[in-house]
Design an enzyme around this catalytic site. Structure first.
Site, PDB file in Angstrom:
ATOM      1  N   LYS A 179       0.860  -1.183   0.000  1.00 50.86           N
ATOM      2  CA  LYS A 179       0.000   0.000   0.000  1.00 50.86           C
ATOM      3  C   LYS A 179       0.901   1.239   0.000  1.00 50.86           C
ATOM      4  O   LYS A 179       1.950   1.247   0.668  1.00 50.86           O
ATOM      5  CB  LYS A 179      -0.857  -0.039   1.276  1.00 50.86           C
ATOM      6  CG  LYS A 179      -1.911   1.046   1.408  1.00 50.86           C
ATOM      7  CD  LYS A 179      -2.751   0.782   2.655  1.00 50.86           C
ATOM      8  CE  LYS A 179      -3.855   1.791   2.885  1.00 50.86           C
ATOM      9  NZ  LYS A 179      -4.671   1.484   4.083  1.00 50.86           N
ATOM     10  N   SER A 185      -9.601   1.313   3.149  1.00 54.20           N
ATOM     11  CA  SER A 185      -8.782   2.162   2.324  1.00 54.20           C
ATOM     12  C   SER A 185      -7.677   1.408   1.562  1.00 54.20           C
ATOM     13  O   SER A 185      -7.091   1.956   0.636  1.00 54.20           O
ATOM     14  CB  SER A 185      -8.128   3.232   3.194  1.00 54.20           C
ATOM     15  OG  SER A 185      -7.216   2.647   4.101  1.00 54.20           O
ATOM     16  N   SER A 223      -9.453  -1.251   7.394  1.00 49.95           N
ATOM     17  CA  SER A 223      -8.995  -1.016   6.018  1.00 49.95           C
ATOM     18  C   SER A 223      -8.308  -2.154   5.301  1.00 49.95           C
ATOM     19  O   SER A 223      -8.073  -2.050   4.112  1.00 49.95           O
ATOM     20  CB  SER A 223      -8.081   0.198   5.969  1.00 49.95           C
ATOM     21  OG  SER A 223      -8.862   1.319   5.752  1.00 49.95           O
TER      22      SER A 223
HETATM   23  N1  GLN Z   1     -12.842   3.545   6.871  1.00 52.95           N
HETATM   24  C1  GLN Z   1     -12.207   3.921   8.099  1.00 52.95           C
HETATM   25  C2  GLN Z   1     -11.781   5.361   8.059  1.00 52.95           C
HETATM   26  O1  GLN Z   1     -11.996   5.998   7.083  1.00 52.95           O
HETATM   27  C3  GLN Z   1     -11.048   3.007   8.371  1.00 52.95           C
HETATM   28  C4  GLN Z   1      -9.872   3.331   7.561  1.00 52.95           C
HETATM   29  C5  GLN Z   1      -8.658   2.517   7.872  1.00 52.95           C
HETATM   30  O2  GLN Z   1      -8.738   1.465   8.511  1.00 52.95           O
HETATM   31  N2  GLN Z   1      -7.526   3.043   7.440  1.00 52.95           N
HETATM   32  O3  GLN Z   1     -11.250   5.876   9.001  1.00 52.95           O
END
Ligand code: GLN
Length: 498
Positions: A49, A139, A175
């Site tokens: 990532k 994400s 995420s």
């Molecule tokens: N969707 C969650 C957020 O926007 C989790 C994101 C993540 O785990 N990086 O904070």
């Protein structure tokens, strides 16, 4: 076919599909890939990532604020992976900007397309406006999509039937688990502090955890084994003595019946019937194997506070972390910025507007939660509630929390692991996702309702698809007992999910 020939084939395939699918922010140049490829053993392909630093690639976090930035050091995870013989890093993967989002739609490099629903064909039509296009989840959108991607044509010339054996993402509130579920692959979010975060750009540092995605649980366990190391460069790395403490207490469960908890407080009323039916059907099968598993209801009383706790704490931490992007060191050219600052409406506005809309929203929310009038009633309260949640979870497991033993609470009928759904529904259409986001930005936050509690408590969680259904389940255990969770997940997968 030689490994080099396979790598060339793979490189040309990912380069040709990337303009449409947007899996990668940066593909490793062919020359570098070939330099790293040996003929003496099996190739393993992976990618990271793009919030994980590598010396070889720019680091973008899918944000314009990092334009032109290239780290001059490796993250610890990249260093460890580079030490493996014939493991090839294909490049850096697209994400929701700085890890904020759940659909893979908040990136300066465009929306990641879910390859499950838009299969990779030989003659990819770049202008294909297929209305069935679905999000990859976020994400770690590129990370899940790449592991899922499986060309529809013969793959004899590729190192593996998928485009990557595994990818690394980060999981702050779900995420790796949510995109993996929506792309129909497996994922593992280890306990907080297990895998080094040195060189991983922080979103919310009390929650951020490097996670592993793959279509194969054995590969996940193998990669975890390589990355599960104390790192003195990461102040939150789990200490050697704590690691040993847990290992010494992991007694195994081979001869015992595995007890599995279902969380009473998780409200399934609003879950679509089709999803519930799939889940109940899976649980039914699990219950029928009563010589191996016993299913119990368990209470994690404060679990429904998770979303408000998370969206108070995570943006607050993010607002502080992102303050370093001030336009002097990253993003806009320093000199130009200073000049502009003198002439126009200030450096701050110019540089900070390089952040995308979602990130700006989180910074505002975070600073609001931290403001002096609200601090006690919001930030501090969320911290207190988070501790309550950790204790509630802890009292459910047979294993003692290695850092906060639950001496003040008798454990009633504790379990080895808990099982829950990973997401509230199947993979949404891209059009629906964007529509609901524009109507209510809070809708996107609700996608993480089943994944956020474990992040707040730092627990290890495996997410596995229920075969041919588009629905995944999570298997989670006590903080630190990662291997136990992986073992039980393996057993459940072998018996019921393969
Ligand atoms: N969707 C969650 C957020 O926007 C989790 C994101 C993540 O785990 N990086 O904070």
């Amino acid at each position: 076919m030689s490994n080099s020939a396979k790598v060339k084939e793979l490189y040309s395939l990912i380069s040709s599909i990337n303009p449409k699918y947007k899996f990668f922010n940066n593909i490793t140049p062919l020359e570098t890939l070939l330099q790293n490829t040996k003929e003496d053993s099996k190739l393993i392909t992976y990618a990271l990532k793009d919030n994980i630093s590598t010396k070889e690639h720019p680091l973008t976090c899918s944000s314009n604020i990092l334009n032109g930035y290239k780290p001059n050091y490796d993250s610890t995870v990249n260093k460890l992976l580079k030490q493996q013989n014939n493991w090839i890093n294909l490049g850096k993967l697209n994400l929701d900007e700085f890890g904020m989002g759940s659909g893979g739609v908040h990136s300066n490099n465009g929306v990641v397309i879910n390859p499950l629903y838009d299969p990779i064909t030989l003659n990819n039509n770049k202008n294909n406006t297929n209305i069935e296009t679905r999000v990859a989840g976020g994400s770690s959108s590129g990370a899940a999509a790449l592991c899922s991607a499986k060309p529809t044509f013969s793959t004899d010339n590729l190192p593996f039937e998928r485009l990557a054996h595994f990818t690394l993402g980060t999981d702050t509130g779900g995420s790796v688990r949510l995109p993996a579920a929506w792309c129909n692959v497996l994922s593992f979010k280890p306990s907080y502090g297990r895998i080094s975060r040195f060189g991983v750009l922080p979103y919310a540092q009390s929650l951020d955890t490097v996670g592993i995605i793959s279509s194969d649980l054995n590969i996940i366990s193998q990669v975890y084994g390589i990355l599960d190391k104390f790192d003195e460069k990461d102040p939150t790395s789990m200490s050697k003595s704590l690691r040993k403490h847990v290992t010494d207490r992991d007694y195994g469960e081979d001869n015992d019946i595995i007890s599995i908890g279902l969380i009473k407080e998780f409200n399934l009323n609003d879950i679509p019937k089709a999803t519930k039916d799939i889940y109940y059907d899976f649980l039914q099968k699990l219950m029928e194997m009563n010589e191996i598993f016993e299913i119990k209801k368990v209470s994690v009383n404060s679990i429904n506070n998770s979303l408000p706790i998370y969206f108070t704490l995570a943006p607050a931490e993010a607002a502080s972390n992102l303050a370093r992007f001030d336009g002097l060191r990253y993003g806009a050219d320093g000199n130009e910025t200073v000049e502009r600052d003198l002439k126009e409406d200030g450096m701050f506005v110019k540089s900070r507007s390089l952040f995308g809309e979602e990130v700006q929203k989180r910074i505002l929310l975070g600073n609001y939660n931290l403001s002096s009038e609200l601090y006690d009633n919001k930030y501090k309260k969320a911290q207190v509630l988070r501790t309550e949640l950790i204790n509630d979870f802890s009292s459910v497991f047979k294993d003692e929390h290695p850092v906060y033993p639950t001496h003040f609470k008798a454990k009633k009928d504790p379990v080895d692991v808990i099982i829950s759904l990973t997401s509230t529904d199947k993979t949404p259409l891209l059009s629906d996702f964007l529509k609901s986001n524009s109507v209510s930005p809070l809708d996107e936050f609700c996608n993480d309702i089943f994944t956020i509690p474990m992040s707040l408590a730092g627990l290890p969680v495996v997410s596995i698809p229920i075969k041919n259904t588009g629905i995944s389940i999570q298997i989670l255990g006590q903080f630190g007992f990662d291997e136990k969770v992986l073992r039980i997940a393996q057993k459940i997968e072998n018996l019921l999910l393969k």
